[in-house]
Design a protein around this motif. Structure first.
Motif, PDB file in Angstrom:
ATOM      1  N   CYS A 168       0.865  -1.181   0.000  1.00  0.00           N
ATOM      2  CA  CYS A 168       0.000   0.000   0.000  1.00  0.00           C
ATOM      3  C   CYS A 168       0.903   1.233   0.000  1.00  0.00           C
ATOM      4  O   CYS A 168       2.132   1.127   0.020  1.00  0.00           O
ATOM      5  CB  CYS A 168      -0.959  -0.020   1.186  1.00  0.00           C
ATOM      6  SG  CYS A 168      -0.245   0.492   2.758  1.00  0.00           S
ATOM      7  N   ARG A 170       1.538   3.298   2.317  1.00  0.00           N
ATOM      8  CA  ARG A 170       2.345   3.472   3.528  1.00  0.00           C
ATOM      9  C   ARG A 170       3.454   2.426   3.660  1.00  0.00           C
ATOM     10  O   ARG A 170       4.344   2.590   4.493  1.00  0.00           O
ATOM     11  CB  ARG A 170       1.452   3.495   4.778  1.00  0.00           C
ATOM     12  CG  ARG A 170       0.519   4.691   4.787  1.00  0.00           C
ATOM     13  CD  ARG A 170      -0.171   4.893   6.117  1.00  0.00           C
ATOM     14  NE  ARG A 170       0.721   5.489   7.105  1.00  0.00           N
ATOM     15  CZ  ARG A 170       0.366   5.774   8.355  1.00  0.00           C
ATOM     16  NH1 ARG A 170      -0.875   5.487   8.761  1.00  0.00           N
ATOM     17  NH2 ARG A 170       1.207   6.313   9.193  1.00  0.00           N
ATOM     18  N   CYS A 171       3.401   1.355   2.858  1.00  0.00           N
ATOM     19  CA  CYS A 171       4.548   0.434   2.807  1.00  0.00           C
ATOM     20  C   CYS A 171       5.758   1.170   2.227  1.00  0.00           C
ATOM     21  O   CYS A 171       6.899   0.881   2.557  1.00  0.00           O
ATOM     22  CB  CYS A 171       4.249  -0.751   1.898  1.00  0.00           C
ATOM     23  SG  CYS A 171       3.034  -1.891   2.549  1.00  0.00           S
ATOM     24  N   CYS A 240       4.048  -2.601   8.045  1.00  0.00           N
ATOM     25  CA  CYS A 240       3.322  -1.382   7.641  1.00  0.00           C
ATOM     26  C   CYS A 240       2.177  -1.085   8.610  1.00  0.00           C
ATOM     27  O   CYS A 240       1.397  -1.972   8.967  1.00  0.00           O
ATOM     28  CB  CYS A 240       2.774  -1.572   6.226  1.00  0.00           C
ATOM     29  SG  CYS A 240       1.662  -0.265   5.697  1.00  0.00           S
ATOM     30  N   CYS A 243      -1.421  -1.580   6.106  1.00  0.00           N
ATOM     31  CA  CYS A 243      -1.839  -2.904   5.621  1.00  0.00           C
ATOM     32  C   CYS A 243      -1.269  -4.039   6.474  1.00  0.00           C
ATOM     33  O   CYS A 243      -1.776  -5.156   6.426  1.00  0.00           O
ATOM     34  CB  CYS A 243      -1.492  -3.084   4.145  1.00  0.00           C
ATOM     35  SG  CYS A 243       0.251  -3.231   3.763  1.00  0.00           S
TER      36      CYS A 243
HETATM   37 ZN   LIG Z   1       1.151  -1.141   3.604  1.00  0.00          ZN
END
Ligand SMILES: [Zn+2]
Length: 342
Positions: A168, A170-171, A240, A243
């Motif tokens: 995602c 934010r990863c 993360c 996710c």
């Molecule tokens: Zn993520």
């Protein structure tokens, strides 16, 4: 009914074919933002025969939009038409078979579920970093594909996010950059050709998501000036926050505030005031009575009210958000609306 007359030329492309046309015609796609990216996404998807389109934008058309924002005309800029109103008229004329729903509001944690209900995927077309983290939270929590697209100057980035299958946002970018670190079109300018290249790559990813040939985590960096397009595949970070730990900090109430009360609108000499200004339910009759008592004049124009007080002009939307014209400092914008509606 898919018209072979209408879509025959794209169906002939083997990578696309009849299956992609069917998938596209059955799809509901939600576009967040109707500026340069959103207007071109909407126009191409409409021409290509998407089934259902949803577009959200809280802005009005300005003259300095016209060099890069398809769908809009000089008349829209002169009249300060809301972007979604101008877009709806133009899109209906381009393809009457597409069902279109618009929202003249900023997408927030309070309205994203209603806006994106039954959508098959979300396209990011905002110039707002916080909104992208909100879209990411919503899509990860609902296992909904989305495509991030950021452009500035001559460069851009497109990231295909398929929750559960790949990374995602934010990863890759665990936290939003500060507004001052972020390249935005207000600071850097933008070439319309950058937008066109980014949207071409993004919409091809849309087709590949719909016909199930997309590679999760496809990360495309582009520079139109250098004629450079580089594609890599990004991977999930098991740690993360979004996710991995499934903490949705931008979606959950009481967590991080996604949108500040007042924001300077990208390069348009306008300050946007959020509907939260009204502290509780927005009552338009009461607001207009307050404005009249403070010697402002009010004019109804389409879905807007134009409130004029001395040299100040304010566009008031039905949901209560406002645009203060010829104003770039957020505190000045807030002071202006506080004075008119006190
Ligand atoms: Zn993520």
């Amino acid at each position: 009914m898919i018209s072979p007359m209408r879509y025959g030329k794209q169906i002939l492309v083997p990578e696309f074919g009849e299956e992609s046309q069917k998938a596209l015609s059955a799809a509901t796609i939600a576009i967040v933002g109707c500026g340069a990216l959103g207007a071109l996404q909407a126009e191409l998807l409409t021409r290509m025969g998407v089934g259902h389109l949803r577009i959200a934008d809280s802005d009005i058309v300005s003259l300095n939009n016209l060099h890069r924002q398809l769908l809009f005309t000089e008349r829209d800029a002169e009249e300060g038409t809301p972007k979604v109103t101008a877009a709806a008229a133009r899109l209906a004329a381009l393809n009457s078979e597409v069902s279109l729903r618009t929202l003249a509001e900023h997408v927030t944690r309070d309205n994203i579920a209603a806006f994106a209900e039954k959508a098959d995927l979300i396209l990011d077309a905002t110039d707002n970093i916080a909104t992208r983290y909100l879209i990411n939270d919503y899509c990860v929590s609902n296992s909904l594909p989305w495509i991030y697209t950021g452009v500035a100057g001559t460069g851009g980035l497109v990231l295909t996010i398929l929750p559960r299958e790949g990374p995602c946002l934010r990863c890759i970018y665990p936290d939003p950059p500060g507004e001052s670190d972020a390249a935005t079109c207000a600071a850097d300018g933008i070439l319309p050709t950058t937008v066109a290249l980014a949207v071409s790559l993004q919409l091809t990813q849309v087709v590949r998501i719909l016909n199930r040939t997309a590679v999760p985590g496809t990360l495309i960096r582009l520079n139109v000036w250098d004629a450079a397009v580089r594609s890599t595949v990004a991977h999930r970070d098991p740690a993360c926050v979004c996710c991995g730990q499934r903490r949705f900090e931008f979606l959950d109430a009481g967590a991080r505030e996604a949108t500040p009360l007042a924001t300077s609108v990208c390069s348009q000499r306008m300050v946007r005031i959020d509907a939260r200004f009204w502290e509780g339910a927005f009552d338009v009759e009461r607001a207009l009575a307050d404005a009249a008592r403070n010697n402002a004049t009010v004019q109804r124009k389409g879905l807007l009210w134009i409130v004029t007080a001395g040299v100040r002009r304010i566009s008031l939307f039905p949901d209560g958000h406002m645009l203060v014209h010829e104003c770039t400092v957020t505190d000045e914008g807030l002071a202006a609306v506080s004075e008119v509606f006190r």
